[in-house]
Design a protein around this motif. Sequence first.
Motif, PDB file in Angstrom:
ATOM      1  N   ARG A  64       0.833  -1.208   0.000  1.00  0.00           N
ATOM      2  CA  ARG A  64       0.000   0.000   0.000  1.00  0.00           C
ATOM      3  C   ARG A  64       0.864   1.254   0.000  1.00  0.00           C
ATOM      4  O   ARG A  64       1.897   1.303   0.655  1.00  0.00           O
ATOM      5  N   ARG A  65       0.372   2.257  -0.710  1.00  0.00           N
ATOM      6  CA  ARG A  65       0.922   3.608  -0.654  1.00  0.00           C
ATOM      7  C   ARG A  65      -0.256   4.552  -0.837  1.00  0.00           C
ATOM      8  O   ARG A  65      -0.805   4.660  -1.936  1.00  0.00           O
ATOM      9  N   GLY A  66      -0.665   5.180   0.239  1.00  0.00           N
ATOM     10  CA  GLY A  66      -1.839   6.038   0.193  1.00  0.00           C
ATOM     11  C   GLY A  66      -3.075   5.221  -0.135  1.00  0.00           C
ATOM     12  O   GLY A  66      -3.359   4.208   0.480  1.00  0.00           O
ATOM     13  N   ALA A  67      -3.813   5.636  -1.155  1.00  0.00           N
ATOM     14  CA  ALA A  67      -5.027   4.924  -1.558  1.00  0.00           C
ATOM     15  C   ALA A  67      -4.738   3.795  -2.530  1.00  0.00           C
ATOM     16  O   ALA A  67      -5.609   2.985  -2.820  1.00  0.00           O
ATOM     17  N   MET A  68      -3.508   3.721  -3.035  1.00  0.00           N
ATOM     18  CA  MET A  68      -3.164   2.679  -4.001  1.00  0.00           C
ATOM     19  C   MET A  68      -2.798   1.382  -3.265  1.00  0.00           C
ATOM     20  O   MET A  68      -2.063   1.404  -2.277  1.00  0.00           O
ATOM     21  N   ASP A 122       3.610   0.491   3.118  1.00  0.00           N
ATOM     22  CA  ASP A 122       3.135  -0.594   3.977  1.00  0.00           C
ATOM     23  C   ASP A 122       3.067  -1.873   3.148  1.00  0.00           C
ATOM     24  O   ASP A 122       2.300  -1.966   2.199  1.00  0.00           O
ATOM     25  N   THR A 123       3.881  -2.857   3.494  1.00  0.00           N
ATOM     26  CA  THR A 123       3.892  -4.144   2.797  1.00  0.00           C
ATOM     27  C   THR A 123       3.653  -5.248   3.822  1.00  0.00           C
ATOM     28  O   THR A 123       4.326  -5.306   4.849  1.00  0.00           O
ATOM     29  N   THR A 124       2.676  -6.121   3.522  1.00  0.00           N
ATOM     30  CA  THR A 124       2.323  -7.218   4.416  1.00  0.00           C
ATOM     31  C   THR A 124       2.375  -8.528   3.653  1.00  0.00           C
ATOM     32  O   THR A 124       1.868  -8.624   2.540  1.00  0.00           O
ATOM     33  N   PHE A 125       3.008  -9.535   4.253  1.00  0.00           N
ATOM     34  CA  PHE A 125       3.071 -10.878   3.699  1.00  0.00           C
ATOM     35  C   PHE A 125       2.149 -11.773   4.522  1.00  0.00           C
ATOM     36  O   PHE A 125       2.263 -11.816   5.747  1.00  0.00           O
ATOM     37  N   CYS A 126       1.254 -12.496   3.850  1.00  0.00           N
ATOM     38  CA  CYS A 126       0.404 -13.489   4.508  1.00  0.00           C
ATOM     39  C   CYS A 126       0.785 -14.859   3.960  1.00  0.00           C
ATOM     40  O   CYS A 126       0.703 -15.088   2.750  1.00  0.00           O
TER      41      CYS A 126
END
Length: 158
Positions: A64-68, A122-126
Amino acid sequence: MHSQTNLIAVLLLAALIHEGSAIWCYRCTSATPGCAENFNWRGIGFLGERCPEPNDICVKVTERRGAMETITRDCLSALSFRKDIPADKYEGCRPAAKDERLAHYVNHTIKEHDVRRDYFMDTTFCFCFLDHRCNGASGLQVSAIMGLLTVATALLLR
């Protein structure tokens, strides 16, 4: 007593078959219709692909970056080029690893090139590996085998 023995034998057989084959994962990006946050496997037109490694893990990466927002669903072995994969790859979601030295010595004059991979804030790994095609859902999934074991335990204790 005979039905309980059959149930336990079927559960053990299912666990052995599950371990012996490679896992199937969805492999798409949010640019593919049906592969965004509101996942719809019918929209992407296939039921997933077999991962190349026998002990692979399904991964859903949300950046994520802002709304993207960009979502990537794939096998972990296909994402091995990434340097921000967290060290803990057990089931669940966690933030990306930070590598302060990544691209540290690059003297790059083209600012549009993301040499430091810091475009996304914001980067998330699931990670998931207990169910086939488990990277289609948002958040943590409950394994089918764990569900069967719970039912079997409830039947045995009854």
